[in-house]
Design a protein around this motif. Structure first.
Motif, PDB file in Angstrom:
ATOM      1  N   ILE A 120      86.463  23.323  42.580  1.00  0.00           N
ATOM      2  CA  ILE A 120      85.252  23.794  43.260  1.00  0.00           C
ATOM      3  C   ILE A 120      85.607  24.432  44.598  1.00  0.00           C
ATOM      4  O   ILE A 120      85.217  25.565  44.899  1.00  0.00           O
ATOM      5  CB  ILE A 120      84.255  22.643  43.463  1.00  0.00           C
ATOM      6  N   GLY A 121      86.342  23.691  45.425  1.00  0.00           N
ATOM      7  CA  GLY A 121      86.672  24.194  46.753  1.00  0.00           C
ATOM      8  C   GLY A 121      87.455  25.491  46.712  1.00  0.00           C
ATOM      9  O   GLY A 121      87.137  26.451  47.434  1.00  0.00           O
ATOM     10  N   CYS A 167      80.056  26.132  42.121  1.00  0.00           N
ATOM     11  CA  CYS A 167      79.935  24.671  42.187  1.00  0.00           C
ATOM     12  C   CYS A 167      79.091  24.157  41.032  1.00  0.00           C
ATOM     13  O   CYS A 167      79.434  23.149  40.387  1.00  0.00           O
ATOM     14  CB  CYS A 167      79.328  24.276  43.527  1.00  0.00           C
ATOM     15  N   TRP A 168      77.995  24.832  40.742  1.00  0.00           N
ATOM     16  CA  TRP A 168      77.107  24.412  39.662  1.00  0.00           C
ATOM     17  C   TRP A 168      77.814  24.475  38.308  1.00  0.00           C
ATOM     18  O   TRP A 168      77.714  23.549  37.502  1.00  0.00           O
ATOM     19  CB  TRP A 168      75.861  25.300  39.648  1.00  0.00           C
ATOM     20  N   LEU A 169      78.540  25.554  38.050  1.00  0.00           N
ATOM     21  CA  LEU A 169      79.218  25.711  36.764  1.00  0.00           C
ATOM     22  C   LEU A 169      80.293  24.645  36.554  1.00  0.00           C
ATOM     23  O   LEU A 169      80.415  24.088  35.445  1.00  0.00           O
ATOM     24  CB  LEU A 169      79.849  27.107  36.671  1.00  0.00           C
ATOM     25  N   VAL A 170      81.059  24.368  37.589  1.00  0.00           N
ATOM     26  CA  VAL A 170      82.120  23.355  37.450  1.00  0.00           C
ATOM     27  C   VAL A 170      81.513  21.976  37.244  1.00  0.00           C
ATOM     28  O   VAL A 170      81.922  21.226  36.349  1.00  0.00           O
ATOM     29  CB  VAL A 170      83.054  23.367  38.678  1.00  0.00           C
ATOM     30  N   ALA A 216      81.047  18.313  48.033  1.00  0.00           N
ATOM     31  CA  ALA A 216      80.674  18.054  46.641  1.00  0.00           C
ATOM     32  C   ALA A 216      81.060  16.637  46.237  1.00  0.00           C
ATOM     33  O   ALA A 216      80.282  15.923  45.585  1.00  0.00           O
ATOM     34  CB  ALA A 216      81.354  19.075  45.724  1.00  0.00           C
ATOM     35  N   PHE A 217      82.242  16.219  46.631  1.00  0.00           N
ATOM     36  CA  PHE A 217      82.735  14.876  46.302  1.00  0.00           C
ATOM     37  C   PHE A 217      81.882  13.792  46.954  1.00  0.00           C
ATOM     38  O   PHE A 217      81.415  12.860  46.285  1.00  0.00           O
ATOM     39  CB  PHE A 217      84.190  14.757  46.746  1.00  0.00           C
TER      40      PHE A 217
END
Length: 227
Positions: A120-121, A167-170, A216-217
């Motif tokens: 993501i990052g 981010c959404w896709l991952v 995200a994490f």
């Protein structure tokens, strides 16, 4: 090194080589600007994190590659190894920070068996920043300044959309289309856009991927607590 790992590593090296050939060809045979060549390298090389994730490349190999490329980029500031890589008319350590961020995120999330946060990052930096720069330079009709650096609202909007979508896709591939996936993606996209706006000396190539992965994490750690 076993045969499978050797084959997987060879594919990664092959991909990097292909990206380098494309960038060198643009520089040599077209009228592409140095900045465009740099963005081709930026976007192309960043996708190697997907190969590392899909092939479960060991953390030590990813960290070693990060160290080697970090050293290579520092050397390139003194000796132009790849014409156009850093010749963009501004003083920047962005390429160095970009290479460092790979090692930091792999060292953080691979041992936790949560490599998708590193993905993501790094992909937010790879595609979000890359597309924002291209859109801003071509269609950035509404500029603004942050600490003396000129940005455009068109570029920042591109960064926000691309960052949120990545981010959404991952997360979608890992945890499904739950409401947390949507919320985390939106927050990550907005915060990384703010960080990308401050890019003095290329520091956004370090802050954006690390902050994107970390937010995200941490958000998921809080939001996904079982009822």
């Amino acid at each position: 090194m076993n045969a499978l790992l050797l084959a997987q590593s060879s594919l990664v090296v092959l991909w990097i080589g292909l990206v380098g050939i494309v960038a060198a060809s643009l520089w040599q045979f077209t009228a592409a600007s140095p900045e465009m060549v740099r963005k081709v390298l930026h976007i192309g090389a960043g996708n190697v994190i997907l190969l590392a994730w899909w092939f479960s490349i060991p953390a030590w190999l990813g960290i070693l590659a990060s160290v080697l490329f970090s050293g290579l980029t520092l050397l390139s500031y003194r000796i132009p190894l790849i014409p156009g890589l850093d010749s963009v008319g501004r003083k920047s350590l962005g390429t160095f920070f970009y290479a460092v961020s790979f090692g930091v995120l792999i060292a953080w999330f691979w041992p936790l068996n949560l490599p998708h946060y590193a993905v993501i990052g790094l992909l937010i930096m790879t595609w979000g920043d890359g597309l924002a720069a291209i859109v801003g330079q071509r269609w950035g009709a509404h500029p603004y300044q942050v600490s003396g650096m000129q940005k455009s609202w068109e570029g920042s909007l591109t960064m926000a959309i691309a960052g949120s979508l990545i981010c959404w896709l991952v997360l979608l591939s890992v945890q499904g289309a739950i409401w947390q996936t949507w919320l985390v993606a939106l927050v990550v996209g907005l915060i990384t856009t703010g960080l990308e706006a401050f890019s003095k000396l290329g520091i956004d190539n370090l802050t954006v991927p690390i902050a994107g992965a970390a937010i995200a994490f941490w958000l998921n750690q809080y939001l996904l607590i079982p009822a």
